[in-house]
Design an enzyme around this catalytic site. Structure first.
Site, mmCIF file in Angstrom:
data_model
loop_
_atom_site.group_PDB
_atom_site.id
_atom_site.type_symbol
_atom_site.label_atom_id
_atom_site.label_comp_id
_atom_site.label_asym_id
_atom_site.label_seq_id
_atom_site.Cartn_x
_atom_site.Cartn_y
_atom_site.Cartn_z
ATOM 1 C CD GLU A 11 2.455 -1.183 -2.662
ATOM 2 O OE1 GLU A 11 1.502 -1.973 -2.641
ATOM 3 O OE2 GLU A 11 2.309 0.049 -2.683
ATOM 4 N N GLY A 70 -4.735 1.908 2.577
ATOM 5 C CA GLY A 70 -5.728 2.969 2.321
ATOM 6 C C GLY A 70 -7.145 2.428 2.262
ATOM 7 C CG HIS A 117 -1.427 -0.628 -1.024
ATOM 8 N ND1 HIS A 117 -0.962 -0.784 -2.295
ATOM 9 C CD2 HIS A 117 -2.664 -0.084 -1.168
ATOM 10 C CE1 HIS A 117 -1.858 -0.356 -3.171
ATOM 11 N NE2 HIS A 117 -2.919 0.077 -2.494
#
Ligand SMILES: NC(=O)C1=CN([C@@H]2O[C@H](COP(=O)(O)OP(=O)(O)OC[C@H]3O[C@@H](n4cnc5c(N)ncnc54)[C@H](O)[C@@H]3O)[C@@H](O)[C@H]2O)C=CC1
Ligand SMILES: O=C(O)CCC(=O)C(=O)O
Length: 312
Positions: free
Chosen positions: A261, A281, A279
């Site tokens: 990432e 979450g 990303h």
């Protein structure tokens, strides 16, 4: 006397940091910039991080004063826990801070995959009104497999109970009865892979879980499988997934996390049936406040006598 130095190496919620400056010398650096991190660490008594900062042996060696690494979030795969133990540095995370946010994103991604929501929206924006192109499927009646039945996996099960889906879970570390109490059938890994219409992954990244969703696991899956990974990159073997998507042995995947990432050049982005998110979450105001607050509390407990003065 000089105040203890708290080094903040990843972006944190501003409200969670309020008042910290009264008791500490608060410094910021970009922890993903290795040079800046290593330059800032020698002064640090505490380090607060999220997922982008790697705390390995080299970083710990550069931080002789360090007493605590506080992770404002859950995953500790970016911290060398053995090296921290050897160095006498405490490592804490904020385990309950973002469970709800990740579970909610997971439910959203499952529905988005089954109903092609992002693609349908993009098509309208492009001037089309193609109702038949986006025929989807109901979650009701589907079998959802949950891999990893800890905090997030269990909350996903609770949230999915409202959709009349059949729920399976695989987690060898969960005591008997826990899954059944939530209306979930505990199954072996191979049964989970074979029976799931939707598979959602909620594992920590460890040597044992890295690549667990690989060629062998995907070979057991139904060709209609929708895979959701909101846990960690690397748990799903990306080249195995790409091959399965290419060969139409998997129907789609929603991925919030990637092996590397930022994942802006990841080969999986070329597939229309891959729904990527960056990303996010734990990316809610609610979760970020709780994560920052819990990390700050841990630093206060570690560095101040009696946890320091009470703050409003
Ligand atoms: N996308 C995001 O922003 C976020 C991602 N996460 C990721 O989600 C992961 C899970 O979080 P929680 O549910 O809070 O952790 P947790 O520790 O409560 O649950 C993890 C579960 O996985 C199980 N497990 C471990 N190895 C296994 C294996 N080989 N097979 C089956 N089960 C296994 C454990 O027994 C445990 O019950 C975190 O470790 C983190 O990497 C967490 C928060 C935010
Ligand atoms: O705060 C972050 O960096 C992302 C959240 C996450 O992945 C975690 O808490 O494990």
């Amino acid at each position: 006397m000089a105040q203890p130095v708290v080094l903040i190496a990843d972006p944190l919620d501003a409200a969670a940091l309020e008042g910290l400056g009264a008791d500490f010398d608060v410094r910021h650096c970009d922890g993903s910039d290795r040079g800046r991190l290593l330059a800032a660490l020698p002064a640090a008594d505490a380090l607060i991080i999220r997922s982008a900062t790697r705390v390995d042996r080299e970083a710990l060696a550069a931080a002789p004063r360090l007493r605590i690494v506080a992770r404002a979030g859950v995953g500790l795969d970016n911290v060398d826990l053995a090296a921290a133990r050897e160095a006498g540095v405490e490592v804490v995370n904020a385990p309950d801070s973002n469970t709800t946010s990740v579970a909610e994103l997971t439910v959203g991604l499952i529905l988005a995959l089954l109903r092609h929501i992002p693609a349908a929206g993009a098509s309208v924006r492009a001037g089309e009104w193609n109702r038949s192109a986006f025929q989807g499927e109901e979650l009701s009646g589907k079998t959802v497999g949950i891999l990893g039945f800890g905090r997030i996996g269990r909350l996903v099960a609770r949230r999915l109970a409202a959709f009349d889906a059949r729920l399976l879970a695989h987690d060898p570390h969960v005591p008997d009865g826990v899954a059944e109490e939530l209306g979930v059938e505990p199954v072996r890994f191979d049964a989970l892979m074979r029976r799931s219409d939707v598979l959602t992954v909620h594992l920590p990244r460890t040597p044992a879980t890295t690549g667990i969703i690989g060629t062998a696991a995907l070979a057991m899956a139904k060709p209609t499988l929708r895979l959701v990974n909101t846990s960690r990159g690397g748990i799903v073997d990306e080249s195995a997934l790409e091959t399965a998507l290419k060969d139409k042995r998997v129907a789609g995947a929603a991925l919030d996390v990637f092996a590397v990432e930022p994942a802006t050049h990841n080969g999986l982005l070329a597939y229309d049936n891959v729904l990527p998110t960056p990303h996010i979450g734990a990316g809610t105001r609610d979760a970020q406040y709780r994560a920052g607050r819990d990390a700050v509390s841990a630093v206060r407990r570690a560095l101040l006598p009696e946890g320091g003065p009470a703050r409003p």
